[in-house]
Design a protein around this motif. Structure first.
Motif, PDB file in Angstrom:
ATOM      1  N   MET A   1      11.250  -0.108  -7.398  1.00  0.00           N
ATOM      2  CA  MET A   1       9.774   1.074  -8.078  1.00  0.00           C
ATOM      3  C   MET A   1       9.665   2.085  -6.546  1.00  0.00           C
ATOM      4  O   MET A   1       9.512   1.281  -5.423  1.00  0.00           O
ATOM      5  CB  MET A   1       9.193   0.048  -8.489  1.00  0.00           C
ATOM      6  N   GLU A   2       9.173   2.893  -6.665  1.00  0.00           N
ATOM      7  CA  GLU A   2       8.578   3.507  -5.649  1.00  0.00           C
ATOM      8  C   GLU A   2       7.525   4.728  -6.333  1.00  0.00           C
ATOM      9  O   GLU A   2       7.426   4.931  -7.463  1.00  0.00           O
ATOM     10  CB  GLU A   2      10.081   4.614  -5.085  1.00  0.00           C
ATOM     11  N   PRO A   3       6.289   4.534  -5.994  1.00  0.00           N
ATOM     12  CA  PRO A   3       5.236   4.786  -5.926  1.00  0.00           C
ATOM     13  C   PRO A   3       5.678   6.477  -6.031  1.00  0.00           C
ATOM     14  O   PRO A   3       6.630   7.074  -5.450  1.00  0.00           O
ATOM     15  CB  PRO A   3       4.174   5.123  -5.458  1.00  0.00           C
ATOM     16  N   ARG A   4       4.580   7.461  -6.768  1.00  0.00           N
ATOM     17  CA  ARG A   4       5.225   9.298  -6.578  1.00  0.00           C
ATOM     18  C   ARG A   4       5.704   9.556  -5.332  1.00  0.00           C
ATOM     19  O   ARG A   4       6.120  10.885  -4.960  1.00  0.00           O
ATOM     20  CB  ARG A   4       4.096  10.305  -7.562  1.00  0.00           C
ATOM     21  N   THR A   5       5.179   9.344  -4.518  1.00  0.00           N
ATOM     22  CA  THR A   5       5.204   9.984  -2.854  1.00  0.00           C
ATOM     23  C   THR A   5       7.218   9.416  -2.919  1.00  0.00           C
ATOM     24  O   THR A   5       7.312   9.483  -0.596  1.00  0.00           O
ATOM     25  CB  THR A   5       4.611   8.975  -2.492  1.00  0.00           C
ATOM     26  N   GLN A 100      -2.631   3.441 -13.122  1.00  0.00           N
ATOM     27  CA  GLN A 100      -0.776   3.503 -13.389  1.00  0.00           C
ATOM     28  C   GLN A 100      -0.606   4.196 -11.937  1.00  0.00           C
ATOM     29  O   GLN A 100      -0.865   5.272 -11.725  1.00  0.00           O
ATOM     30  CB  GLN A 100      -0.803   4.198 -14.755  1.00  0.00           C
ATOM     31  N   ILE A 101       1.451   3.695 -11.736  1.00  0.00           N
ATOM     32  CA  ILE A 101       1.444   4.604 -10.569  1.00  0.00           C
ATOM     33  C   ILE A 101       2.977   5.090 -11.398  1.00  0.00           C
ATOM     34  O   ILE A 101       3.410   3.753 -12.573  1.00  0.00           O
ATOM     35  CB  ILE A 101       2.303   3.379  -9.860  1.00  0.00           C
ATOM     36  N   PHE A 102       4.054   6.260 -10.752  1.00  0.00           N
ATOM     37  CA  PHE A 102       5.310   6.004 -12.249  1.00  0.00           C
ATOM     38  C   PHE A 102       6.371   6.381 -10.872  1.00  0.00           C
ATOM     39  O   PHE A 102       5.755   6.043  -9.496  1.00  0.00           O
ATOM     40  CB  PHE A 102       4.847   7.498 -12.415  1.00  0.00           C
ATOM     41  N   ASP A 103       7.728   5.876 -11.875  1.00  0.00           N
ATOM     42  CA  ASP A 103       8.633   6.329  -9.973  1.00  0.00           C
ATOM     43  C   ASP A 103       8.585   7.930 -10.337  1.00  0.00           C
ATOM     44  O   ASP A 103       8.592   8.780 -10.588  1.00  0.00           O
ATOM     45  CB  ASP A 103      10.092   5.109 -11.189  1.00  0.00           C
ATOM     46  N   GLU A 104      10.144   7.711  -9.562  1.00  0.00           N
ATOM     47  CA  GLU A 104      10.496   9.211  -8.825  1.00  0.00           C
ATOM     48  C   GLU A 104      10.891   9.958 -10.546  1.00  0.00           C
ATOM     49  O   GLU A 104      10.612  11.648 -10.694  1.00  0.00           O
ATOM     50  CB  GLU A 104      11.556   9.549  -8.359  1.00  0.00           C
ATOM     51  N   SER A 106       8.707  10.514 -13.291  1.00  0.00           N
ATOM     52  CA  SER A 106       7.543  10.317 -13.296  1.00  0.00           C
ATOM     53  C   SER A 106       7.165   9.023 -14.882  1.00  0.00           C
ATOM     54  O   SER A 106       6.845   8.522 -16.426  1.00  0.00           O
ATOM     55  CB  SER A 106       7.595  11.633 -13.976  1.00  0.00           C
ATOM     56  N   ASN A 107       8.600   7.814 -15.170  1.00  0.00           N
ATOM     57  CA  ASN A 107       8.068   7.071 -15.545  1.00  0.00           C
ATOM     58  C   ASN A 107       8.023   5.884 -15.235  1.00  0.00           C
ATOM     59  O   ASN A 107       7.159   5.708 -14.050  1.00  0.00           O
ATOM     60  CB  ASN A 107       9.587   6.233 -16.314  1.00  0.00           C
TER      61      ASN A 107
END
Ligand code: ADP
Length: 351
Positions: A1-5, A100-104, A106-107
């Motif tokens: 998991m990675e945040p959008r950053t 909420q956070i998303f992976d690369e 955008s899921n």
């Protein structure tokens, strides 16, 4: 998991997170903590990762169910960010932003909670309300003495020329307004300091409503307003603070009178519901403009249309009213259309 950053250097992000004065907790979809930064681990003594959000909920004495708050966001039943205020941890106050956070790709990848220390803000608020409370107490005595002296003078006033009589009544009215304002300020200070005590006792609500309506009848008459009361007689006594209940009815009725043009009508009703009692005060008045509806329970807020028809008001009545209704476990809300009228509703839960 990675945040959008993901495109940014992960070391920089990690260092930023670590030294951020705000607490950050990042969880995966199963509510397992992937990262808790230094501000959080120092505060809670929890490890940097590997525990579940329930642990955090437990540490905060269950004031907030963090998992449930994140679920709400994921279900999109509410806005994408839930902001929780006044969460207490030891002697500190926090606000928490849950999002909420998303992976690369955008899921959805989980959620994050950002804790901000608002202890100083709360201290300043408290100091401010203590100052208001002291100033209001100090003002109460001279204003009361002024009123007493003016009332003593009243019997002699008829001997004076008409112009002087007018001035006398202006002074009397101003004094009454100042007394009301000071009393509202004291109520607000008590509410904010958490010292607004309530003394619930078996209370005959219909009788209290009839009394308030009678007391305000002359104000309604001056504006040719018809006031109708629909309260059933078969309501048993309710255990509630009678002074606060009276204040609620007075504030709502007074607003209806102030903000309804001559010839309009006001209806006060009380009904039994499955969950308790629901009261309402409906008017055919100026209404609350849609753009102002969100702010109406904020201290000192007044709509322009209301300030135009009634210049001298404090904007404190609804703040006080809401706090009393919530204190007895009820809810206060309204429906309104500009130019057509407003209905305020409140509830008293079954006992
Ligand atoms: P105020 O002393 O100004 O009446 P309140 O806190 O009781 O203070 O009300 C805040 C504002 O809400 C009012 O200034 C007015 O803009 C609006 N408001 C409250 N009740 C009504 C009503 N019945 N009809 C229209 N506007 C209302």
């Amino acid at each position: 998991m990675e945040p959008r950053t993901q495109n940014h250097n992960p070391d920089v992000i990690e260092a930023l997170m670590e030294y951020l004065p705000a607490g950050v907790v990042i969880v995966d979809q199963q509510r397992r903590v992937l990262l808790a930064n230094k501000a959080i681990t120092q505060l809670t003594r929890l490890p940097k990762s590997g525990f579940y959000l329930d642990e955090l909920t437990r540490l905060f004495d269950g004031q907030v169910d963090f998992g449930a708050e994140l679920d709400k966001i994921l279900a999109h039943a509410v806005s994408p960010v839930v902001i929780l205020r006044d969460i207490v941890f030891g002697k500190y106050f926090y606000s928490a932003h849950c999002f909420q956070i998303f992976d690369e790709h955008s899921n959805p990848a989980g959620g994050a909670i950002l804790f901000q220390d608002i202890t100083r803000e709360k201290e300043i608020d408290l100091e401010r309300s203590e100052f208001i409370s002291i100033a209001s107490h100090q003002l109460r005595t001279p204003l009361g003495s002024m009123r007493w002296n003016l009332e003593m003078l009243e019997e002699h006033i008829r001997a004076l020329p008409e112009q002087a009589q007018k001035r006398f009544y202006e002074a009397y009215k101003s004094n009454r307004r100042a007394i009301w304002l000071v009393s509202d300020l004291l109520d607000v200070a008590r509410i904010e300091q958490g010292t607004a005590e309530s003394e619930p006792q078996p209370t005959d609500l219909p009788a209290l409503i009839h009394t308030v309506v009678q007391e305000m009848a002359s104000e309604a008459e001056i504006k040719s307003l018809s006031v109708r009361t629909i309260v059933p007689d078969n309501i048993d006594k309710v255990v509630i603070d009678p002074v606060q209940f009276r204040d609620v009815i007075e504030n709502l009725l007074l607003n209806a009178i102030k903000y309804t043009k001559a010839g309009g009508s006001i209806t006060i009703a009380l009904v039994k519901t499955d969950t308790g009692i629901q009261g309402s005060v409906a008017d055919t008045g100026i209404g609350i403009p849609e753009k102002d509806q969100q702010k109406i329970f904020t201290k000192f807020f007044r709509s322009k249309n209301a300030a135009r028809v009634h210049t001298e008001s404090s904007g404190l009545g609804l703040f006080i009213t809401k706090s009393y209704v919530e204190k007895w476990g009820g809810r206060l809300w309204f429906e309104s259309k500009e130019g057509e009228g407003t209905t305020f509703y409140f509830t008293i839960p079954a006992q």
